[in-house]
Design a protein around this motif. Structure first.
Motif, PDB file in Angstrom:
ATOM      1  N   ALA A 159       6.523  16.214 -30.856  1.00 23.46           N
ATOM      2  CA  ALA A 159       6.478  16.207 -32.309  1.00 23.46           C
ATOM      3  C   ALA A 159       5.426  17.153 -32.850  1.00 23.46           C
TER       4      ALA A 159
ATOM      5  N   GLN B 208      13.516  20.786 -41.662  1.00 27.13           N
ATOM      6  CA  GLN B 208      13.373  19.568 -42.462  1.00 27.13           C
ATOM      7  C   GLN B 208      13.966  18.355 -41.744  1.00 27.13           C
TER       8      GLN B 208
ATOM      9  N   ALA C 265      11.444  17.326 -39.015  1.00 24.94           N
ATOM     10  CA  ALA C 265      10.256  16.707 -39.607  1.00 24.94           C
ATOM     11  C   ALA C 265      10.572  15.303 -40.132  1.00 24.94           C
ATOM     12  N   THR C 266      11.731  15.160 -40.750  1.00 26.72           N
ATOM     13  CA  THR C 266      12.115  13.856 -41.281  1.00 26.72           C
ATOM     14  C   THR C 266      12.360  12.858 -40.164  1.00 26.72           C
TER      15      THR C 266
ATOM     16  N   ARG D 212      11.085  12.927 -37.274  1.00 22.37           N
ATOM     17  CA  ARG D 212       9.781  12.625 -36.695  1.00 22.37           C
ATOM     18  C   ARG D 212       9.071  11.534 -37.496  1.00 22.37           C
ATOM     19  N   ASP D 213       9.093  11.669 -38.818  1.00 23.44           N
ATOM     20  CA  ASP D 213       8.444  10.668 -39.668  1.00 23.44           C
ATOM     21  C   ASP D 213       9.108   9.300 -39.521  1.00 23.44           C
ATOM     22  N   LEU D 214      10.435   9.292 -39.534  1.00 19.24           N
ATOM     23  CA  LEU D 214      11.158   8.024 -39.458  1.00 19.24           C
ATOM     24  C   LEU D 214      10.985   7.379 -38.089  1.00 19.24           C
TER      25      LEU D 214
ATOM     26  N   ASP E 248       8.422   7.685 -36.182  1.00 22.78           N
ATOM     27  CA  ASP E 248       7.069   7.144 -36.143  1.00 22.78           C
ATOM     28  C   ASP E 248       7.016   5.774 -36.830  1.00 22.78           C
ATOM     29  N   GLN E 249       7.709   5.654 -37.963  1.00 23.29           N
ATOM     30  CA  GLN E 249       7.769   4.364 -38.657  1.00 23.29           C
ATOM     31  C   GLN E 249       8.388   3.292 -37.768  1.00 23.29           C
TER      32      GLN E 249
ATOM     33  N   ASP F 147       8.163   7.995 -30.319  1.00 27.15           N
ATOM     34  CA  ASP F 147       7.750   9.391 -30.294  1.00 27.15           C
ATOM     35  C   ASP F 147       8.988  10.280 -30.267  1.00 27.15           C
TER      36      ASP F 147
ATOM     37  N   TYR G 230      16.491  16.110 -47.536  1.00 28.67           N
ATOM     38  CA  TYR G 230      15.624  15.354 -46.631  1.00 28.67           C
ATOM     39  C   TYR G 230      14.411  14.745 -47.333  1.00 28.67           C
TER      40      TYR G 230
ATOM     41  N   ARG H 237      16.713   9.404 -46.664  1.00 23.79           N
ATOM     42  CA  ARG H 237      15.765   9.049 -45.612  1.00 23.79           C
ATOM     43  C   ARG H 237      15.993   7.600 -45.143  1.00 23.79           C
TER      44      ARG H 237
END
Length: 256
Positions: free
Chosen positions: A18, A57, A60-61, A63-65, A67-68, A72, A233, A239
Protein backbone atom coordinates in the motif's frame (compact mmCIF):
# COMPACT_ATOMS: atom_id res chain seq x y z
CA UNK A 1 -3.64 -17.45 10.16
CA UNK A 2 -2.56 -13.77 10.19
CA UNK A 3 1.04 -14.79 10.87
CA UNK A 4 0.92 -17.27 7.99
CA UNK A 5 -0.40 -14.61 5.64
CA UNK A 6 2.31 -12.20 6.72
CA UNK A 7 5.02 -14.78 6.18
CA UNK A 8 3.65 -15.62 2.76
CA UNK A 9 3.38 -11.99 1.72
CA UNK A 10 6.87 -11.11 2.88
CA UNK A 11 8.24 -13.94 0.77
CA UNK A 12 6.59 -12.73 -2.41
CA UNK A 13 8.64 -10.94 -5.05
CA UNK A 14 6.98 -8.51 -7.45
CA UNK A 15 4.83 -6.94 -4.73
CA UNK A 16 3.79 -3.38 -4.21
CA UNK A 17 2.60 -2.67 -0.70
CA UNK A 18 0.00 0.00 0.00
CA UNK A 19 1.20 3.43 -1.02
CA UNK A 20 3.84 2.34 -3.54
CA UNK A 21 3.53 2.44 -7.35
CA UNK A 22 2.75 -0.84 -9.14
CA UNK A 23 5.55 -3.11 -10.28
CA UNK A 24 5.34 -4.30 -13.86
CA UNK A 25 7.52 -6.99 -15.40
CA UNK A 26 10.26 -8.41 -13.18
CA UNK A 27 10.75 -7.13 -9.67
CA UNK A 28 13.69 -4.98 -8.74
CA UNK A 29 15.37 -4.92 -5.36
CA UNK A 30 14.52 -6.90 -2.23
CA UNK A 31 11.08 -8.39 -1.54
CA UNK A 32 8.51 -5.91 -0.27
CA UNK A 33 7.53 -6.01 3.36
CA UNK A 34 3.98 -5.97 4.67
CA UNK A 35 3.68 -3.46 7.47
CA UNK A 36 1.66 -5.59 9.89
CA UNK A 37 0.39 -9.07 10.59
CA UNK A 38 -3.06 -8.28 9.22
CA UNK A 39 -4.41 -10.48 6.40
CA UNK A 40 -3.65 -9.21 2.93
CA UNK A 41 -5.65 -8.52 -0.22
CA UNK A 42 -4.17 -8.45 -3.72
CA UNK A 43 -5.26 -5.50 -5.87
CA UNK A 44 -4.41 -6.29 -9.50
CA UNK A 45 -4.53 -3.47 -12.08
CA UNK A 46 -2.75 -4.86 -15.13
CA UNK A 47 -4.13 -3.68 -18.47
CA UNK A 48 -3.69 -5.27 -21.89
CA UNK A 49 -6.17 -2.90 -23.52
CA UNK A 50 -7.71 0.42 -22.54
CA UNK A 51 -6.12 1.89 -19.41
CA UNK A 52 -8.42 3.87 -17.15
CA UNK A 53 -7.30 7.17 -15.68
CA UNK A 54 -9.13 6.17 -12.49
CA UNK A 55 -6.77 3.33 -11.58
CA UNK A 56 -4.80 5.41 -9.03
CA UNK A 57 -8.04 6.54 -7.38
CA UNK A 58 -9.34 2.97 -7.36
CA UNK A 59 -6.21 1.68 -5.65
CA UNK A 60 -6.16 4.50 -3.10
CA UNK A 61 -9.83 3.99 -2.29
CA UNK A 62 -9.51 0.23 -1.94
CA UNK A 63 -6.50 0.80 0.30
CA UNK A 64 -8.52 3.09 2.58
CA UNK A 65 -11.50 0.74 2.70
CA UNK A 66 -9.32 -2.30 3.31
CA UNK A 67 -7.66 -0.51 6.19
CA UNK A 68 -11.08 0.20 7.70
CA UNK A 69 -11.95 -3.49 7.40
CA UNK A 70 -8.66 -4.65 8.94
CA UNK A 71 -6.69 -5.71 5.86
CA UNK A 72 -3.43 -4.75 4.21
CA UNK A 73 -3.28 -4.13 0.47
CA UNK A 74 -0.69 -5.52 -1.90
CA UNK A 75 -0.92 -3.75 -5.25
CA UNK A 76 0.68 -5.34 -8.29
CA UNK A 77 0.51 -5.45 -12.06
CA UNK A 78 2.78 -8.49 -12.29
CA UNK A 79 0.92 -11.61 -13.55
CA UNK A 80 3.59 -13.78 -11.91
CA UNK A 81 1.65 -13.15 -8.69
CA UNK A 82 -0.81 -15.75 -9.92
CA UNK A 83 0.80 -19.00 -8.85
CA UNK A 84 0.13 -21.67 -6.26
CA UNK A 85 2.71 -20.26 -3.84
CA UNK A 86 1.52 -16.65 -3.73
CA UNK A 87 -2.25 -16.68 -4.14
CA UNK A 88 -3.11 -18.62 -0.96
CA UNK A 89 -1.57 -15.77 1.06
CA UNK A 90 -4.43 -13.45 0.06
CA UNK A 91 -7.90 -13.33 1.57
CA UNK A 92 -9.24 -11.99 -1.75
CA UNK A 93 -8.03 -10.90 -5.18
CA UNK A 94 -9.41 -7.62 -6.54
CA UNK A 95 -9.33 -6.81 -10.26
CA UNK A 96 -9.57 -3.00 -10.39
CA UNK A 97 -10.06 -1.70 -13.95
CA UNK A 98 -8.08 -4.50 -15.56
CA UNK A 99 -8.56 -4.96 -19.32
CA UNK A 100 -7.74 -7.60 -21.90
CA UNK A 101 -5.92 -10.88 -21.49
CA UNK A 102 -3.91 -10.20 -18.35
CA UNK A 103 -2.96 -13.79 -17.42
CA UNK A 104 -1.43 -16.64 -19.40
CA UNK A 105 -2.84 -20.20 -19.28
CA UNK A 106 -0.61 -21.30 -16.38
CA UNK A 107 -1.55 -18.24 -14.33
CA UNK A 108 -5.22 -18.72 -15.15
CA UNK A 109 -5.09 -22.31 -13.91
CA UNK A 110 -3.50 -21.18 -10.64
CA UNK A 111 -6.25 -18.60 -10.12
CA UNK A 112 -8.90 -21.22 -10.82
CA UNK A 113 -7.37 -23.48 -8.15
CA UNK A 114 -7.25 -20.56 -5.71
CA UNK A 115 -10.97 -19.85 -6.11
CA UNK A 116 -11.86 -23.56 -6.04
CA UNK A 117 -10.10 -23.80 -2.67
CA UNK A 118 -12.34 -21.04 -1.26
CA UNK A 119 -10.58 -17.93 -2.54
CA UNK A 120 -12.51 -14.77 -3.34
CA UNK A 121 -12.75 -12.33 -6.25
CA UNK A 122 -13.88 -8.72 -6.41
CA UNK A 123 -14.14 -6.88 -9.73
CA UNK A 124 -14.45 -3.16 -10.42
CA UNK A 125 -15.75 -1.69 -13.70
CA UNK A 126 -13.57 -3.00 -16.56
CA UNK A 127 -12.86 -6.23 -14.72
CA UNK A 128 -15.77 -7.23 -16.98
CA UNK A 129 -13.69 -6.21 -20.02
CA UNK A 130 -11.01 -8.74 -19.05
CA UNK A 131 -10.29 -12.37 -19.93
CA UNK A 132 -12.75 -12.68 -22.81
CA UNK A 133 -10.87 -15.73 -24.09
CA UNK A 134 -11.26 -17.39 -20.67
CA UNK A 135 -14.76 -18.88 -20.22
CA UNK A 136 -14.19 -19.72 -16.54
CA UNK A 137 -13.45 -16.07 -15.81
CA UNK A 138 -16.60 -14.98 -17.65
CA UNK A 139 -18.62 -17.14 -15.30
CA UNK A 140 -16.69 -15.81 -12.28
CA UNK A 141 -17.23 -12.14 -13.08
CA UNK A 142 -20.84 -12.89 -14.05
CA UNK A 143 -21.13 -11.11 -17.39
CA UNK A 144 -18.69 -9.65 -19.88
CA UNK A 145 -18.72 -6.06 -21.09
CA UNK A 146 -20.35 -5.57 -24.49
CA UNK A 147 -20.16 -1.81 -24.99
CA UNK A 148 -21.15 1.54 -23.53
CA UNK A 149 -22.65 4.83 -24.65
CA UNK A 150 -20.07 7.57 -25.24
CA UNK A 151 -18.95 9.73 -22.35
CA UNK A 152 -20.22 10.07 -18.81
CA UNK A 153 -23.95 10.13 -18.25
CA UNK A 154 -26.12 10.72 -15.23
CA UNK A 155 -28.37 7.81 -14.39
CA UNK A 156 -30.39 6.41 -11.53
CA UNK A 157 -29.01 3.38 -9.71
CA UNK A 158 -31.61 1.31 -7.90
CA UNK A 159 -30.38 -0.84 -5.03
CA UNK A 160 -32.20 -4.11 -4.44
CA UNK A 161 -33.03 -5.86 -1.15
CA UNK A 162 -31.92 -2.96 1.06
CA UNK A 163 -28.31 -3.14 -0.17
CA UNK A 164 -27.79 0.57 -0.59
CA UNK A 165 -25.80 2.43 2.08
CA UNK A 166 -28.04 3.08 5.10
CA UNK A 167 -30.94 1.53 3.22
CA UNK A 168 -30.62 3.90 0.23
CA UNK A 169 -32.85 2.68 -2.61
CA UNK A 170 -32.16 5.17 -5.41
CA UNK A 171 -28.93 7.00 -6.18
CA UNK A 172 -28.29 9.54 -8.90
CA UNK A 173 -24.79 9.03 -10.26
CA UNK A 174 -22.69 10.10 -13.25
CA UNK A 175 -20.40 7.49 -14.79
CA UNK A 176 -19.73 5.41 -17.88
CA UNK A 177 -22.54 2.84 -17.93
CA UNK A 178 -21.73 -0.60 -19.28
CA UNK A 179 -23.98 -2.82 -21.36
CA UNK A 180 -23.20 -6.51 -20.91
CA UNK A 181 -23.23 -9.48 -23.27
CA UNK A 182 -25.90 -11.13 -21.15
CA UNK A 183 -28.15 -10.35 -18.25
CA UNK A 184 -26.44 -12.17 -15.35
CA UNK A 185 -29.49 -12.25 -13.06
CA UNK A 186 -30.22 -15.96 -13.53
CA UNK A 187 -26.84 -16.90 -12.08
CA UNK A 188 -26.10 -14.15 -9.56
CA UNK A 189 -27.63 -12.18 -6.71
CA UNK A 190 -28.26 -8.70 -8.13
CA UNK A 191 -27.28 -5.80 -5.88
CA UNK A 192 -28.26 -2.88 -8.10
CA UNK A 193 -29.65 -2.00 -11.52
CA UNK A 194 -29.63 1.13 -13.65
CA UNK A 195 -32.76 2.73 -15.08
CA UNK A 196 -32.21 2.97 -18.85
CA UNK A 197 -34.99 5.55 -19.14
CA UNK A 198 -32.77 8.05 -17.30
CA UNK A 199 -29.90 8.06 -19.84
CA UNK A 200 -29.23 7.36 -23.52
CA UNK A 201 -27.62 4.22 -24.96
CA UNK A 202 -28.74 1.39 -22.71
CA UNK A 203 -29.32 -1.88 -24.57
CA UNK A 204 -30.42 -4.31 -21.86
CA UNK A 205 -33.98 -3.13 -21.32
CA UNK A 206 -36.03 -2.86 -18.17
CA UNK A 207 -33.72 -5.13 -16.16
CA UNK A 208 -30.15 -3.82 -16.41
CA UNK A 209 -27.99 -5.12 -13.52
CA UNK A 210 -24.93 -3.03 -12.73
CA UNK A 211 -23.67 -4.77 -9.55
CA UNK A 212 -24.02 -8.32 -8.25
CA UNK A 213 -22.48 -11.12 -6.22
CA UNK A 214 -22.55 -14.92 -6.17
CA UNK A 215 -20.92 -18.05 -4.87
CA UNK A 216 -18.73 -19.06 -7.78
CA UNK A 217 -16.44 -21.99 -8.59
CA UNK A 218 -15.92 -22.82 -4.92
CA UNK A 219 -15.42 -19.25 -3.69
CA UNK A 220 -17.11 -15.86 -3.62
CA UNK A 221 -17.35 -13.20 -6.32
CA UNK A 222 -18.56 -9.59 -6.18
CA UNK A 223 -18.65 -7.13 -9.08
CA UNK A 224 -19.67 -3.53 -9.75
CA UNK A 225 -19.84 -1.97 -13.20
CA UNK A 226 -19.29 1.51 -11.79
CA UNK A 227 -15.86 3.06 -11.35
CA UNK A 228 -14.82 4.63 -14.66
CA UNK A 229 -14.78 8.25 -13.52
CA UNK A 230 -11.92 9.18 -11.13
CA UNK A 231 -14.24 11.61 -9.35
CA UNK A 232 -16.64 8.82 -8.40
CA UNK A 233 -14.14 7.39 -5.90
CA UNK A 234 -14.70 10.42 -3.65
CA UNK A 235 -18.47 9.81 -3.56
CA UNK A 236 -19.45 8.45 -0.12
CA UNK A 237 -22.18 6.26 -1.61
CA UNK A 238 -19.77 4.63 -4.04
CA UNK A 239 -17.19 4.14 -1.32
CA UNK A 240 -19.81 2.49 0.90
CA UNK A 241 -20.83 0.31 -2.05
CA UNK A 242 -17.22 -0.82 -2.52
CA UNK A 243 -16.77 -1.42 1.19
CA UNK A 244 -19.82 -3.66 1.20
CA UNK A 245 -18.29 -5.62 -1.67
CA UNK A 246 -14.96 -5.90 0.08
CA UNK A 247 -16.62 -7.17 3.23
CA UNK A 248 -18.54 -9.79 1.28
CA UNK A 249 -15.55 -10.96 -0.73
CA UNK A 250 -13.40 -11.32 2.36
CA UNK A 251 -16.06 -13.19 4.32
CA UNK A 252 -16.69 -10.44 6.88
CA UNK A 253 -20.31 -10.34 5.72
CA UNK A 254 -22.59 -13.00 4.32
CA UNK A 255 -24.73 -10.43 2.51
CA UNK A 256 -23.34 -8.54 -0.46
Amino acid sequence: MAALLLASACAFPHLVVAGAPPVTGVAAGSPAEVSSARPALLVFTRTAGWRHDSIPQAVATLRDLADQAGFDIVHSEDPAMFDDARLPGFRAVLFANTTGEVLDPVQRAAFERYVAAGGAFMGVHSAADTGKQWPWYGDLVGAWFKGHPPGLQATEVRFESGRGPDGLQRWRVSDEIYNYRRNPRAGVDVIATVDESTYAGGTMGADHPIAWCHRAAGGRAWYTGLGHDPALYADPVFRAHLLRGLRYATGLSGDC
